[in-house]
Design a protein around this motif. Structure first.
Motif, mmCIF file in Angstrom:
data_model
loop_
_atom_site.group_PDB
_atom_site.id
_atom_site.type_symbol
_atom_site.label_atom_id
_atom_site.label_comp_id
_atom_site.label_asym_id
_atom_site.label_seq_id
_atom_site.Cartn_x
_atom_site.Cartn_y
_atom_site.Cartn_z
ATOM 1 N N MET A 1 15.549 -30.351 15.841
ATOM 2 C CA MET A 1 15.679 -31.536 16.692
ATOM 3 C C MET A 1 14.854 -31.345 17.976
ATOM 4 O O MET A 1 14.069 -32.212 18.357
ATOM 5 N N HIS A 2 15.024 -30.178 18.610
ATOM 6 C CA HIS A 2 14.332 -29.909 19.871
ATOM 7 C C HIS A 2 12.823 -29.969 19.686
ATOM 8 O O HIS A 2 12.112 -30.624 20.447
ATOM 9 N N PHE A 3 12.313 -29.305 18.635
ATOM 10 C CA PHE A 3 10.862 -29.211 18.515
ATOM 11 C C PHE A 3 10.222 -30.448 17.890
ATOM 12 O O PHE A 3 9.065 -30.752 18.167
ATOM 13 N N VAL A 4 10.989 -31.175 17.082
ATOM 14 C CA VAL A 4 10.455 -32.469 16.607
ATOM 15 C C VAL A 4 10.330 -33.396 17.816
ATOM 16 O O VAL A 4 9.334 -34.105 17.984
ATOM 17 N N ALA A 5 11.347 -33.353 18.703
ATOM 18 C CA ALA A 5 11.272 -34.160 19.931
ATOM 19 C C ALA A 5 10.099 -33.702 20.795
ATOM 20 O O ALA A 5 9.421 -34.518 21.430
ATOM 21 N N ALA B 1 21.962 -24.521 24.952
ATOM 22 C CA ALA B 1 21.223 -24.699 26.203
ATOM 23 C C ALA B 1 20.174 -23.605 26.379
ATOM 24 O O ALA B 1 19.020 -23.896 26.746
ATOM 25 N N SER B 2 20.541 -22.351 26.082
ATOM 26 C CA SER B 2 19.561 -21.274 26.263
ATOM 27 C C SER B 2 18.417 -21.412 25.266
ATOM 28 O O SER B 2 17.265 -21.128 25.577
ATOM 29 N N MET B 3 18.725 -21.901 24.040
ATOM 30 C CA MET B 3 17.672 -22.165 23.065
ATOM 31 C C MET B 3 16.692 -23.211 23.610
ATOM 32 O O MET B 3 15.479 -23.064 23.541
ATOM 33 N N HIS B 4 17.257 -24.277 24.205
ATOM 34 C CA HIS B 4 16.428 -25.358 24.746
ATOM 35 C C HIS B 4 15.496 -24.832 25.840
ATOM 36 O O HIS B 4 14.293 -25.093 25.829
ATOM 37 N N ALA C 1 -9.114 -22.000 28.423
ATOM 38 C CA ALA C 1 -8.353 -22.210 27.187
ATOM 39 C C ALA C 1 -6.931 -21.689 27.399
ATOM 40 O O ALA C 1 -6.730 -20.650 28.034
ATOM 41 N N LEU C 2 -5.965 -22.439 26.881
ATOM 42 C CA LEU C 2 -4.563 -22.013 26.995
ATOM 43 C C LEU C 2 -4.231 -21.061 25.853
ATOM 44 O O LEU C 2 -4.734 -21.216 24.739
ATOM 45 N N SER C 3 -3.349 -20.092 26.140
ATOM 46 C CA SER C 3 -2.915 -19.202 25.059
ATOM 47 C C SER C 3 -1.851 -19.917 24.228
ATOM 48 O O SER C 3 -1.269 -20.895 24.672
ATOM 49 N N GLY C 4 -1.601 -19.417 23.028
ATOM 50 C CA GLY C 4 -0.547 -20.014 22.188
ATOM 51 C C GLY C 4 -1.111 -20.971 21.159
ATOM 52 O O GLY C 4 -2.321 -21.168 21.058
ATOM 53 N N ALA C 5 -0.200 -21.575 20.386
ATOM 54 C CA ALA C 5 -0.598 -22.458 19.294
ATOM 55 C C ALA C 5 -0.292 -23.899 19.665
ATOM 56 O O ALA C 5 0.648 -24.158 20.414
ATOM 57 N N SER C 6 -1.061 -24.832 19.124
ATOM 58 C CA SER C 6 -0.770 -26.245 19.386
ATOM 59 C C SER C 6 0.437 -26.659 18.556
ATOM 60 O O SER C 6 0.785 -26.002 17.568
ATOM 61 N N ALA C 7 1.059 -27.778 18.944
ATOM 62 C CA ALA C 7 2.256 -28.247 18.239
ATOM 63 C C ALA C 7 1.974 -28.466 16.753
ATOM 64 O O ALA C 7 2.762 -28.102 15.897
ATOM 65 N N PHE D 1 4.807 -28.060 13.935
ATOM 66 C CA PHE D 1 4.932 -29.032 12.844
ATOM 67 C C PHE D 1 5.236 -28.357 11.497
ATOM 68 O O PHE D 1 6.220 -28.700 10.846
ATOM 69 N N PRO D 2 4.421 -27.337 11.070
ATOM 70 C CA PRO D 2 4.741 -26.682 9.785
ATOM 71 C C PRO D 2 6.125 -26.041 9.780
ATOM 72 O O PRO D 2 6.843 -26.095 8.782
ATOM 73 N N LEU D 3 6.506 -25.439 10.932
ATOM 74 C CA LEU D 3 7.812 -24.775 11.012
ATOM 75 C C LEU D 3 8.946 -25.799 10.906
ATOM 76 O O LEU D 3 9.927 -25.585 10.194
ATOM 77 N N ALA D 4 8.786 -26.928 11.603
ATOM 78 C CA ALA D 4 9.809 -27.987 11.556
ATOM 79 C C ALA D 4 9.938 -28.542 10.143
ATOM 80 O O ALA D 4 11.040 -28.802 9.654
#
Length: 257
Positions: free
Chosen positions: A61-65, A123-126, A205-211, A216-219
């Motif tokens: 829910m959090h990451f789809v949002a 909350a801590s997950m969020h 360039a920002l570190s990390g992966a794009s959504a 998306f694949p994880l969700a």
């Protein structure tokens, strides 16, 4: 301040994330009801399934949002280890809360302890998930709204666990999951409205992966897990059905012998 958009893809992400939260809640409540009707290893397995369903539902829910979260003037990336850690936290803490209720001797105390643990876990997950966000600029939080979002999480978790203990009928479970989904979503958006971003434009360039690369694949994967588990739970016989089929077979065996 950068302009924050919480629904960059329109109503799709809030609606889909709400559905995810509801499915996770429904599955979790159903499994908890099943767990309380059994004992021993079977109870433990149902409780673990319940926790993984609720944890997965809340995280998805959090990451789809978050797929609909945008800030003008900067790209957004996600720190992969922190994002995965937030998933782990969701699972482990919800598991602790569900077990407190499943094995608690004193119902009232178990409910308060379980609700508090699970709510703080959500909350801590969020906020761990939010800490994984990488952008050009500084992120700040409104402490009042943060506190409100934590309170909503604790109240929602306590209500959900109360429902799991006291609600048996499928209709009531459905209503409870819709309410729980709404509570989780309102906690998420309260937490999101607490966010302020001061953008410092930069060509780096920002570190990390794009959504789309990562979230998306994880969700999608976790969403599929929820649907498959729901099907399995829906099709597996309840304790009552098992007893009924066992008693139905008994007379047949006695006439055959």
């Amino acid at each position: 301040m950068g302009h924050l958009d919480h629904a960059a893809l329109g109503w799709l992400t809030p609606a889909l994330s709400y559905v995810m939260a509801c499915i996770g809640a429904a599955l979790g409540l159903r499994c908890t009801v099943r767990a309380l009707a059994t004992t021993g290893r079977s109870r433990r397995n149902w409780l673990v399934t319940a926790a993984s369903a609720i944890g997965t539902g809340i995280w998805t829910m959090h990451f789809v949002a978050m797929l609909g979260f945008g800030v003008t003037g900067t790209d957004i990336r996600y720190d992969v280890p922190l994002t995965l850690l937030s998933l782990l936290v969701a699972m482990v803490v919800v598991c602790a809360g569900v077990f407190a209720v499943g094995y608690g001797k004193d119902r009232g105390r178990a409910l308060l302890l379980g609700g508090l643990t699970t709510g703080l876990g959500v909350a801590s997950m969020h906020y761990l998930g939010m800490a994984a966000v990488r952008l050009h600029g500084d992120v700040s939080y409104d402490p009042l709204l943060v506190a409100l979002s934590v309170l909503i999480a604790v109240v929602a978790a306590t209500a959900a666990l109360w429902a799991a203990l006291n609600i048996k009928s499928p209709v009531a479970v459905t209503i409870a999951s819709l309410i729980m989904g709404a509570a989780v979503s309102s906690m998420h958006y309260t937490g999101m409205f607490a966010v302020g971003v001061r953008v410092t434009p930069s060509g780096e360039a920002l570190s990390g992966a794009s959504a789309m690369q990562f979230i998306f694949p994880l969700a999608v994967g976790l969403g599929s897990y929820l649907f498959l588990t729901s099907a399995f739970v829906a099709l597996s016989p309840t304790a009552g059905e098992r007893a009924a089929s066992a008693s139905a077979q008994r007379p047949v065996q006695s006439t055959a012998s």
